[in-house]
Structures are given as structure tokens and as C-alpha cells.
Design a protein around this motif. Structure first.
Motif, PDB file in Angstrom:
ATOM      1  N   ARG A 136     -26.191  26.685  -0.445  1.00 10.59           N
ATOM      2  CA  ARG A 136     -24.933  27.188   0.026  1.00 10.59           C
ATOM      3  C   ARG A 136     -24.827  28.704   0.171  1.00 10.59           C
ATOM      4  N   ASN A 137     -25.875  29.243   0.048  1.00  3.80           N
ATOM      5  CA  ASN A 137     -25.806  30.933   0.475  1.00  3.80           C
ATOM      6  C   ASN A 137     -25.201  31.309   1.476  1.00  3.80           C
ATOM      7  N   MET A 138     -24.596  32.567   1.645  1.00  3.90           N
ATOM      8  CA  MET A 138     -24.198  33.088   2.767  1.00  3.90           C
ATOM      9  C   MET A 138     -24.989  33.925   3.746  1.00  3.90           C
ATOM     10  N   TYR A 157     -12.911  17.282   5.277  1.00  9.02           N
ATOM     11  CA  TYR A 157     -13.460  18.173   5.886  1.00  9.02           C
ATOM     12  C   TYR A 157     -12.730  19.584   5.884  1.00  9.02           C
ATOM     13  N   ASN A 158     -11.886  19.689   5.114  1.00 10.17           N
ATOM     14  CA  ASN A 158     -10.786  20.741   5.063  1.00 10.17           C
ATOM     15  C   ASN A 158     -11.241  21.889   4.103  1.00 10.17           C
ATOM     16  N   ARG A 159     -12.178  21.692   3.563  1.00  9.49           N
ATOM     17  CA  ARG A 159     -12.733  22.789   2.346  1.00  9.49           C
ATOM     18  C   ARG A 159     -14.133  23.135   2.462  1.00  9.49           C
ATOM     19  N   SER A 160     -14.624  24.179   2.415  1.00  6.95           N
ATOM     20  CA  SER A 160     -16.123  24.407   2.527  1.00  6.95           C
ATOM     21  C   SER A 160     -16.935  23.809   1.474  1.00  6.95           C
ATOM     22  N   GLU A 161     -16.366  23.464   0.320  1.00  8.58           N
ATOM     23  CA  GLU A 161     -16.862  22.687  -0.865  1.00  8.58           C
ATOM     24  C   GLU A 161     -17.747  21.477  -0.400  1.00  8.58           C
ATOM     25  N   TYR A 162     -17.139  21.025   0.766  1.00 11.85           N
ATOM     26  CA  TYR A 162     -17.573  19.693   1.353  1.00 11.85           C
ATOM     27  C   TYR A 162     -18.988  19.602   1.857  1.00 11.85           C
ATOM     28  N   VAL A 163     -19.466  20.760   1.994  1.00 10.33           N
ATOM     29  CA  VAL A 163     -20.999  20.929   2.729  1.00 10.33           C
ATOM     30  C   VAL A 163     -22.045  20.266   1.576  1.00 10.33           C
ATOM     31  N   SER A 174     -20.906  37.328   5.854  1.00  9.09           N
ATOM     32  CA  SER A 174     -19.774  36.384   5.336  1.00  9.09           C
ATOM     33  C   SER A 174     -19.822  36.373   3.885  1.00  9.09           C
ATOM     34  N   SER A 175     -18.679  35.919   3.356  1.00  8.43           N
ATOM     35  CA  SER A 175     -18.089  36.031   2.117  1.00  8.43           C
ATOM     36  C   SER A 175     -17.743  34.577   2.008  1.00  8.43           C
ATOM     37  N   TRP A 176     -17.935  33.757   0.724  1.00  9.15           N
ATOM     38  CA  TRP A 176     -17.537  32.436   0.490  1.00  9.15           C
ATOM     39  C   TRP A 176     -16.181  32.201   0.261  1.00  9.15           C
TER      40      TRP A 176
END
Length: 237
Positions: free
Chosen positions: A104-106, A48-54, A110-112
Motif C-alpha cells: 500500500r505504498n504510494m 468501495y468508498n474508502r481507500s483502506e478497502y484495498v 501521491s499522498s495517502w
């Protein structure tokens, strides 16, 4: 009725294919019977500790990557194989080209990044603007025979963010995953889910367990008989 199961119609896609969400073994099934894991739960991702996991599929270091299958996609694929739907008699009707939207657009402002605070576009659309959308960026379309519903589709069905509603037709008194990313904050990654406390929710961390309700797409040229009621459901000819 299709493949030995009952389904609810979510929508007609842009290419004319028909999107269905699992409804169990009868037209009137509710509760855990509408989930393929019988309410036991499945994590969207084990980390869960990185945004890629969505992502239903993801790539480390990329916003829209698709090289690694998530645990939730593994669970969907496993169910699809064991359900019998992968057999030719059923798979010939299933559209794999229309895909599923892992948006996964912002959100505005917000910036990814892998670990920076940000909101995804779905949170802005549904939480701030109350303006769901059925469009999807081409780089976020996941070409699979089985996927999940999006938060936007849930919202159009009546599962509105922040508004209680137990009467919309996808409500099942259960919590189940959508595939729409929500936000990343302080090392935690979140995806939308439905329908906690009777409305669309946004604070379920991806490593938590939630219900799994598969979604498939039937090809545009699929023929049906029946009237689409609980006593006379549509049946694929």
C-alpha cells in the motif's frame, strides 16, 4: 501436486520457501477449474468508498493497518479450512512466516488519505515504468497460510499491463484477483486483476466479483520428487 490439488510454481521467495498458485484438479486444468469459486466470483471487499478497502487486512484511518480481515481474505481462509490443507499432514509444510505482500505504498506525487485521489506504487511500477518488483515493505506483509498473487508476480510471469499475451503459464482465460492495490478516485477503490483481455488490468472496483485463485508458500526444507512436467509433476515427499 500437494494436498490433493495441483499448483503452478510462482517463484522461490527470499527465504527459500516456494510460492504456489492453485491450478485445480489436474496439471492441465484451465478456465474456471483453476478458481476455487468455480467462476461464481467473490468481492474483494463489500465496500468501495474508502481507500483502506484495498487491503487484504486493513484498519480504518490507517494506510498500512491490519486489524480487520477483508471479505476476500475470509473467503480464502474458509476455502483453506475446508480444503483439508489445514490438517497437520499438510500444514506442517506450509510457511506462514514469509507472508503475502499487500503493498500500500504510494506512487510518486501521491499522498495517502482515506478519500483523496491517489495512485498506489504498483500502478506506477507496472503501468508507467514497466518495472515490476518483488520487494515488500515490512508493514505490508500479511502473515497468513493462504493469500493471493501480486500484480508484480503476475507481470514477471508474462501478464504484462497493457500487453496482450495468452501464452504465459498463468493465463487461464478467467478474471481473478491479485492482492495489489491500484488507485482511489472519486469515491471508488480499485485493485489489480488478471488477466482481462489477455493482460493485467487495473480498473476492477473492490466490490465487484472476480475469481479467487489461492496462493500458498511451502517451507524451504520441503522435499520433492518428480521432474515438474505435466506428466510427472513435482510431488511433496
Amino acid at each position: 501436486r500437494f494436498g490433493g490439488f495441483y499448483w503452478r510454481i510462482v517463484r522461490v521467495n527470499g527465504d527459500g520457501s516456494v510460492r504456489l498458485i492453485y491450478n485445480g484438479n489436474s496439471t492441465t486444468t484451465t478456465g474456471a477449474g483453476t478458481l476455487v469459486n468455480d467462476g461464481v466470483g467473490q468481492a474483494f471487499n463489500s465496500s468501495y468508498n474508502r481507500s483502506e478497502y484495498v487491503g487484504l487486512k486493513y484498519t480504518q484511518g490507517q494506510q498500512h493497518g491490519q486489524t480487520t480481515d477483508s471479505p476476500i481474505l475470509d473467503a480464502l481462509q474458509s476455502w483453506y479450512s475446508s480444503s483439508g490443507l489445514s490438517a497437520t499432514q499438510y500444514s506442517q509444510y506450509i510457511d506462514t512466516s514469509v507472508g503475502f505482500c499487500s503493498d500500500r505504498n504510494m506512487a510518486s506525487g501521491s499522498s495517502w488519505s482515506s478519500t483523496g485521489l491517489h495512485n498506489y506504487a504498483a500502478r506506477e511500477r507496472l503501468g508507467t515504468n514497466k518495472s515490476p518488483s518483488l520487494t515488500c515493505s515490512s508493514n505490508d506483509i500479511i502473515a497468513e497460510p493462504v493469500g493471493l498473487i501480486t500484480a508484480d508476480e503476475t507481470s514477471f510471469a508474462g501478464g504484462v499491463y497493457g500487453t496482450n499475451n495468452t501464452s504465459y503459464y498463468l493465463y487461464n482465460n478467467q478474471v481473478y484477483w491479485t492482492m495489489s492495490p491500484c488507485f482511489y478516485d472519486s469515491g471508488w477503490t480499485f485493485v489489480f486483476y488478471a488477466p482481462w483481455s489477455d493482460y493485467l488490468g487495473d480498473d476492477l472496483r473492490v466490490d465487484n466479483k472476480s475469481g479467487v485463485r489461492p496462493v500458498i508458500n511451502l517451507k524451504a526444507n520441503t522435499k520433492f520428487q518428480g521432474s515438474g512436467t505435466t506428466s510427472d509433476p513435482y510431488v511433496v515427499v
